[in-house]
Motif scaffolding. Structure first.
Motif, PDB file in Angstrom:
ATOM      1  N   ALA A 193      21.579  48.546  45.277  1.00 28.10           N
ATOM      2  CA  ALA A 193      22.233  49.265  46.194  1.00 28.10           C
ATOM      3  C   ALA A 193      23.146  48.959  47.243  1.00 28.10           C
ATOM      4  N   ALA A 194      22.713  47.756  47.674  1.00 30.37           N
ATOM      5  CA  ALA A 194      23.594  46.962  48.707  1.00 30.37           C
ATOM      6  C   ALA A 194      25.067  46.620  47.977  1.00 30.37           C
ATOM      7  N   MET A 195      24.791  46.058  46.627  1.00 28.15           N
ATOM      8  CA  MET A 195      26.053  45.781  46.104  1.00 28.15           C
ATOM      9  C   MET A 195      26.965  46.647  45.788  1.00 28.15           C
ATOM     10  N   VAL A 196      26.387  48.003  45.469  1.00 28.17           N
ATOM     11  CA  VAL A 196      27.306  49.051  45.152  1.00 28.17           C
ATOM     12  C   VAL A 196      28.016  49.689  46.353  1.00 28.17           C
ATOM     13  N   ALA A 197      27.130  49.464  47.484  1.00 31.34           N
ATOM     14  CA  ALA A 197      27.786  50.015  48.803  1.00 31.34           C
ATOM     15  C   ALA A 197      29.033  49.103  49.252  1.00 31.34           C
ATOM     16  N   GLN A 198      28.933  47.840  48.944  1.00 27.90           N
ATOM     17  CA  GLN A 198      29.982  46.872  48.975  1.00 27.90           C
ATOM     18  C   GLN A 198      31.276  47.254  48.090  1.00 27.90           C
ATOM     19  N   TRP A 199      31.021  47.619  46.990  1.00 27.76           N
ATOM     20  CA  TRP A 199      31.954  47.860  45.935  1.00 27.76           C
ATOM     21  C   TRP A 199      32.645  49.014  46.608  1.00 27.76           C
ATOM     22  N   GLN A 200      32.052  50.137  46.903  1.00 31.51           N
ATOM     23  CA  GLN A 200      32.666  51.217  47.459  1.00 31.51           C
ATOM     24  C   GLN A 200      33.657  51.118  48.707  1.00 31.51           C
ATOM     25  N   ALA A 201      33.028  50.198  49.604  1.00 32.40           N
ATOM     26  CA  ALA A 201      33.765  49.809  50.864  1.00 32.40           C
ATOM     27  C   ALA A 201      34.953  49.040  50.427  1.00 32.40           C
ATOM     28  N   ALA A 202      34.959  48.128  49.594  1.00 32.77           N
ATOM     29  CA  ALA A 202      36.010  47.408  49.025  1.00 32.77           C
ATOM     30  C   ALA A 202      36.916  47.934  48.241  1.00 32.77           C
ATOM     31  N   GLY A 203      36.599  49.415  47.704  1.00 33.99           N
ATOM     32  CA  GLY A 203      37.556  49.921  46.974  1.00 33.99           C
ATOM     33  C   GLY A 203      37.583  49.343  45.656  1.00 33.99           C
ATOM     34  N   PHE A 204      36.462  48.992  45.230  1.00 33.74           N
ATOM     35  CA  PHE A 204      36.437  48.080  43.839  1.00 33.74           C
ATOM     36  C   PHE A 204      35.784  49.063  42.755  1.00 33.74           C
ATOM     37  N   CYS A 205      36.315  49.127  41.610  1.00 38.41           N
ATOM     38  CA  CYS A 205      35.894  50.052  40.546  1.00 38.41           C
ATOM     39  C   CYS A 205      35.547  48.860  39.313  1.00 38.41           C
ATOM     40  N   LEU A 243      19.872  40.264  39.449  1.00 33.62           N
ATOM     41  CA  LEU A 243      20.012  39.785  41.003  1.00 33.62           C
ATOM     42  C   LEU A 243      20.773  40.439  41.709  1.00 33.62           C
ATOM     43  N   GLY A 244      21.344  41.586  41.306  1.00 35.86           N
ATOM     44  CA  GLY A 244      22.208  42.277  42.033  1.00 35.86           C
ATOM     45  C   GLY A 244      23.508  41.609  42.230  1.00 35.86           C
ATOM     46  N   LEU A 245      24.176  41.050  41.043  1.00 32.10           N
ATOM     47  CA  LEU A 245      25.396  40.410  41.174  1.00 32.10           C
ATOM     48  C   LEU A 245      26.382  41.526  40.606  1.00 32.10           C
ATOM     49  N   THR A 246      27.630  41.491  41.013  1.00 29.38           N
ATOM     50  CA  THR A 246      28.631  41.844  40.082  1.00 29.38           C
ATOM     51  C   THR A 246      28.988  40.891  38.939  1.00 29.38           C
ATOM     52  N   ILE A 247      29.106  41.594  37.856  1.00 18.56           N
ATOM     53  CA  ILE A 247      28.851  40.861  36.461  1.00 18.56           C
ATOM     54  C   ILE A 247      29.642  41.681  35.551  1.00 18.56           C
ATOM     55  N   ASP A 248      30.375  40.470  34.572  1.00 15.49           N
ATOM     56  CA  ASP A 248      31.171  41.216  33.399  1.00 15.49           C
ATOM     57  C   ASP A 248      32.630  41.870  33.868  1.00 15.49           C
ATOM     58  N   TYR A 249      33.346  40.996  34.223  1.00 16.86           N
ATOM     59  CA  TYR A 249      34.751  41.623  34.899  1.00 16.86           C
ATOM     60  C   TYR A 249      35.542  42.116  33.580  1.00 16.86           C
ATOM     61  N   GLY A 250      35.529  43.148  33.298  1.00 16.16           N
ATOM     62  CA  GLY A 250      36.504  43.647  32.207  1.00 16.16           C
ATOM     63  C   GLY A 250      37.501  44.688  32.497  1.00 16.16           C
ATOM     64  N   PRO A 251      37.347  45.955  32.460  1.00 19.01           N
ATOM     65  CA  PRO A 251      38.417  46.653  33.068  1.00 19.01           C
ATOM     66  C   PRO A 251      38.134  47.220  34.341  1.00 19.01           C
ATOM     67  N   PHE A 252      38.233  46.083  35.282  1.00 17.03           N
ATOM     68  CA  PHE A 252      37.992  46.336  36.831  1.00 17.03           C
ATOM     69  C   PHE A 252      39.121  46.753  37.291  1.00 17.03           C
TER      70      PHE A 252
END
Length: 496
Positions: free
Chosen positions: A245-257, A269-278
């Protein structure tokens, strides 16, 4: 106790002690196999600060033998390459057995930040490659190298990248490209899909062994907690919910898809993983779909929070045989519904420089987002200009971003009234929260084009800026401007 691994002939000794870690779980969890060497490799990028953190010799890695090791073309003393097996839901559909189809875990290093695993990506076929060739291409490898480090610079939980090594070896995707290997770094690469794999096969002993490993290594407090009647597996699920939940909130605030939030692409572990079509947003569109392969928009920017919960529910189903209670399983999932909105409001309040978080600020935040969406305002530039406006007093540069100036003026009056008395201090805080630089698609594309011509300077320059995205870097002002018109035509997909 870690096993002693004999070095193959000609192996490169990096002067560090490797540990088994995940390999200690046993052969039910992986297949050991050597990587497929990348022919005639060359160094595209080396993350020297991370190499120092890991205790690895920078100059040796940058040399001829080091580059061969980074390209999976030279064995490394003490490592034990293996591909792990997992399953998962892809685009909401059960896909069955998956696994590391082009990745190999090298081993684990002890660092000042704790144990870290190193993993090749693009090192050839494995038993889990299905119909794939086991390779990664230069394009996607550079994007992952820079994308993961960009997120680290933004202080978003993420896997990291040590290096990219390229080769002129051909690889066919939509068109003919060239091969590359990226080395990824994380405390663990265990995914939701690892648990789904053993649960789907009713291999409860292996499921328990995996959960116990994760708890003992990364969540030891789950055994001591009396919550959920002292059930450590319910406590684990709750902890993963809160981190996600905390990680996805940071995604939204950063404008990250993220672009492809399958359950096998979700870190335990709540890490952003697998950078494909980001993608980092340019013009703000809540419905933006960054993945050209996502025909239904399942992973659109505004759907990411709900998809994360859906994925956590799948993890809860996988852990249910261990938790043993539907009531406890559902209760362990419940915190997501409060942690995500709380974390998101905290992040958005910080972006606005509001200091303490107040319930009344939600309306101010929502109005700002509606204005941004209405006029398709550039996400990163808006927040950076707003920070300077608060720090310096004039809002002209912010106002110029909007077509509906009347609506902006009304919002600004309410926003200015809510700001702390010491606006200059608030502005400085905002400048440390709202980055000047993100890895926009066109910046990555330009670096990739140059790299294809064997000019790796743009990759190095981007890495430097992305490691300190809140600094001004006046010599790289061109990286902070609006994207060119052609940037909207860049298509990124699951193909890599």
């Amino acid at each position: 106790m870690d096993s002693v691994i004999e070095a193959p002939p000609g192996a490169l000794d990096l002067g560090v002690a490797w540990r088994d870690g995940f390999a200690g779980l046993g052969p039910s969890f992986y297949t050991e196999l050597p990587p497929a060497p990348l022919p005639a490799p060359y160094l595209v990028g080396l993350n020297r600060p991370l190499a120092r953190t890991l205790g690895l010799p920078e100059e040796l890695l940058a040399g001829h033998e080091g580059v061969r090791a980074l390209a999976a073309s030279l064995p490394v003393t003490g490592t034990r390459p293996l591909a792990s097996v997992y399953s998962g839901h892809q685009f909401g559909v059960w896909a069955g057995q998956l696994g590391d189809g082009r990745a190999l875990l090298l081993g684990e290093l002890e660092t000042p930040s704790g144990p870290m695993e190193l993993q090749y990506k693009g090192s050839g076929r494995t038993p889990y490659s299905r119909m794939g060739d086991g390779r990664a291409v230069l394009r996607s490898s550079i994007r992952e190298f820079l994308g993961s480090e960009a997120m680290h610079g933004l202080r978003v939980p993420t896997t990291r990248a040590l290096s990219v090594a390229g080769s002129d070896a051909p690889v066919r995707r939509e068109e003919m490209e060239t091969a590359a290997v990226v080395i990824r770094v994380a405390p663990s690469f265990i995914r939701f899909g690892h648990f789904e794999h053993f649960a789907s096969r009713e291999q409860d002993a292996e499921l328990r062994q995996l959960a116990d490993y994760v708890i003992d290594r990364f969540y030891p407090h789950c055994r001591a907690s009396e919550k959920f009647a002292g059930n450590p597996y319910a406590n684990l699920l709750e902890q993963v919910c809160e981190r996600t939940a905390a990680m996805v909130a940071q995604w939204q605030a950063a404008g990250f898809c993220h672009g492809v939030m399958n359950t096998d692409n979700m870190s335990i572990l709540g890490l952003t993983i697998d950078y494909g079509p980001f993608q980092f947003l340019d013009a703000f569109d809540p419905n933006h779909i960054c993945n050209h392969s996502d025909e239904t928009g399942r992973y659109a920017y505004n759907r990411q929070p709900n998809v994360a919960y859906w994925n956590l529910f799948c993890l809860g189903q996988a852990l249910y045989p261990l938790i043993g209670s539907e009531e406890l399983t559902l209760a362990a999932l419940e915190p997501y519904k409060t942690v995500f909105p709380r974390e998101l409001q905290k992040r958005m309040s910080a972006k606005l420089g509001l200091g303490d978080v107040q319930d009344a600020d939600r309306d101010l935040i929502e109005r700002a987002l509606k204005l941004l969406a209405q006029d398709k305002v550039d996400w990163t530039i808006f927040w950076r200009r707003l920070s300077h406006a608060v720090a310096g007093g004039s809002n002209d540069a912010v106002r110029d971003l909007f077509l509906d100036r009347t609506a902006f003026d009304a919002w600004w009056l309410d926003y200015a009234a809510r700001l702390p008395a010491d606006r200059a201090a608030a502005g400085l805080e905002m400048l440390g929260t709202n980055p000047k630089f993100v890895l926009r698609n066109h910046l990555a594309e330009l670096a990739i084009r140059r790299a294809k011509e064997k000019d790796f300077g743009p990759v190095a320059n981007l890495l430097k800026v992305l490691h300190a995205p809140f600094d001004e870097h006046p010599e790289h002002e061109d990286m902070a401007g609006f994207p060119p018109d052609w940037a909207s035509n860049i298509e990124i997909s699951c193909s890599s």
